[in-house]
Motif scaffolding. Structure first.
Motif, PDB file in Angstrom:
ATOM      1  N   THR A  36      -1.564   1.271   0.469  1.00 29.49           N
ATOM      2  CA  THR A  36      -0.765   0.099   0.088  1.00 29.49           C
ATOM      3  C   THR A  36       0.187  -0.349   1.186  1.00 29.49           C
ATOM      4  OG1 THR A  36       0.879   1.550  -0.911  1.00 29.49           O
ATOM      5  CG2 THR A  36      -0.809   0.632  -2.371  1.00 29.49           C
ATOM      6  N   HIS A  66       3.109  -5.762  -2.920  1.00 36.45           N
ATOM      7  CA  HIS A  66       3.119  -5.041  -4.188  1.00 36.45           C
ATOM      8  C   HIS A  66       2.583  -5.903  -5.318  1.00 36.45           C
ATOM      9  CE1 HIS A  66       6.775  -7.411  -4.257  1.00 36.45           C
ATOM     10  NE2 HIS A  66       7.027  -7.086  -5.513  1.00 36.45           N
ATOM     11  N   GLY A  79      -1.695  -3.442  -5.000  1.00 43.53           N
ATOM     12  CA  GLY A  79      -0.301  -3.100  -5.278  1.00 43.53           C
ATOM     13  C   GLY A  79      -0.019  -3.006  -6.761  1.00 43.53           C
ATOM     14  N   MET A  91       1.286   0.320  -8.815  1.00 46.27           N
ATOM     15  CA  MET A  91       2.539   0.296  -9.565  1.00 46.27           C
ATOM     16  C   MET A  91       2.292   0.562 -11.050  1.00 46.27           C
ATOM     17  SD  MET A  91       4.752   0.045  -7.265  1.00 46.27           S
ATOM     18  CE  MET A  91       6.103   0.084  -8.437  1.00 46.27           C
ATOM     19  N   THR A 115      11.187  -5.999  -4.693  1.00 44.85           N
ATOM     20  CA  THR A 115      10.129  -5.328  -3.934  1.00 44.85           C
ATOM     21  C   THR A 115      10.427  -3.836  -3.751  1.00 44.85           C
ATOM     22  OG1 THR A 115       9.780  -7.377  -2.713  1.00 44.85           O
ATOM     23  CG2 THR A 115       8.801  -5.376  -1.804  1.00 44.85           C
ATOM     24  N   MET A 163       6.548   0.753  -0.826  1.00 44.17           N
ATOM     25  CA  MET A 163       5.264   1.324  -1.201  1.00 44.17           C
ATOM     26  C   MET A 163       5.068   2.722  -0.614  1.00 44.17           C
ATOM     27  SD  MET A 163       4.385  -0.981  -3.230  1.00 44.17           S
ATOM     28  CE  MET A 163       2.788  -0.351  -3.753  1.00 44.17           C
TER      29      MET A 163
END
Length: 371
Positions: free
Chosen positions: A32, A37, A42, A46, A244, A247
């Motif tokens: 990622t 995201h 992404g 998540m 954000t 990652m």
């Protein structure tokens, strides 16, 4: 005599905490990195964070899990600013972080009908005095005092208010009675040894109902907003974060969750932490110059183990510096607001063998600074 064997890992800090045994950056899935995201990849990753967290913790049906800004502090603030004010509040404080929530409730939100139940370091407030017709804000484990609530028996199933629990040094290390907890917060850098800046927010259906039926009278910052048009923004709890995330930190967290599963889940992680506490307990039992800050055995934390010494504060500081210089233990001084002493992390990312190697060094250092 100065001991010869040293801990293989001298990282006993209570936050950020030691990385898991065998940790290696090269083992992280970093597909990622450099991707949005909000890309399909992404979003999938998540969503896995939320889903795997719920699975590993064994959350009841209907509980939501979200990644939020600002570490555990941000998660607690988000909950308080979004949920409090609908009814009175009881807030419990027996160490510095609980005291911080008192300040927010009384001086920032300036709520009415607030009762503050306080206790000195080493003790718990009277749990029998808590009014569950009101909302209740408390820490499960006092990270800076080494004092935890013994269990959830003091929380009734038929409570009228919400229970808002800061559990950052408890989740993955202590039995959590989820049905008794309406809001639970934690951060990755504590029990799992993850990276900082991200908070985790777990909501019960009762908490969601409050969010959808109550609008606080104060302005709500964007990063705290969990509803839109009177309905929960479900995307937050499916990996669509408000802001954000890193990652790289996400990949690190997923690695930690996989590690917990390799231990046999939360029960395995708890057992490892309890075994670590047993090493320290045996040492305390054998030496009369050191004791737990916690006054009751059933409230003794098995993660942030706080210790008092028969020594002056300047001698304690000298002991901490000596062990750091020897490369034996880093960052084990008591929290700045706590009584002078030591604070040794004993969560599952710490190995019992390293604690066993540390104990003779504690004895040696004490003799050096008090001679």
């Amino acid at each position: 005599m100065q001991p010869q064997a040293k801990p293989a890992n001298p990282n006993f800090s209570s936050g950020p905490c030691s990385k898991r045994p065998g940790y290696n950056l090269s083992s992280l899935d970093v597909a990622t990195l450099g991707r949005s995201h909000r890309s399909a990849l992404g979003k999938d990753v998540m969503a896995r964070v939320c889903e795997q967290t719920a699975k590993v913790l064994g959350l009841p049906e209907g509980y939501r899990v979200g990644v939020v800004p600002g570490s555990d502090t941000g998660a607690v603030e988000m909950a308080m600013w979004s949920l409090l004010g609908a009814r009175g509040v009881d807030v419990l404080a027996w160490e510095s972080f609980g005291s911080g929530w008192v300040t927010d409730i009384t001086k920032q939100l300036k709520l009415d009908n607030v009762a503050i139940l306080e206790a000195d370091y080493g003790k718990l407030p009277d749990l029998a005095a808590v009014d569950f017709n009101k909302d209740v804000v408390f820490t499960w484990n006092g990270t800076t005092s080494g004092v935890k609530v013994p269990n959830g028996d003091w929380i009734p199933d038929d409570r009228e208010g919400l229970t808002i629990c800061d559990a950052t040094s408890a989740v993955f290390a202590m039995d959590m009675p989820w049905e008794k907890l309406d809001v639970v917060t934690y951060s990755w850098q504590k029990v799992l040894g993850g990276e900082g800046a991200h908070g985790m927010l777990i909501l019960s259906p009762r908490a969601v109902e409050r969010l959808e039926s109550y609008t606080p009278p104060w302005p709500m910052p964007k990063i705290f907003r969990m509803t839109k048009g009177g309905k929960l923004v479900e995307g937050i709890f499916k990996g669509a974060t408000i802001n954000t995330p890193s990652m790289l930190c996400v990949a690190d967290y997923l690695d930690a969750l996989d590690w917990v599963e390799s231990l046999g889940g939360v029960k395995g992680a708890i057992a490892k932490s309890q075994a670590n506490l047993a090493v320290i307990s045996a040492f305390v039992e054998a030496n009369d110059w050191i004791d737990f800050l916690a006054e009751s055995a059933d409230t003794l934390s098995n993660t942030s183990v706080c210790l008092t010494l028969k020594a002056q504060p300047e001698q304690v500081k000298a002991l901490v510096k000596l062990l750091d210089k020897e490369g034996v233990a880093y960052d084990i001084g008591a929290y700045r607001d706590a009584p002078a002493g030591l604070r040794i992390w004993a969560g599952a990312t710490v190995e019992a063998a390293d604690l066993e190697a540390l104990m003779p060094w504690l004895d040696w250092a004490y003799q050096q600074v008090t001679a």
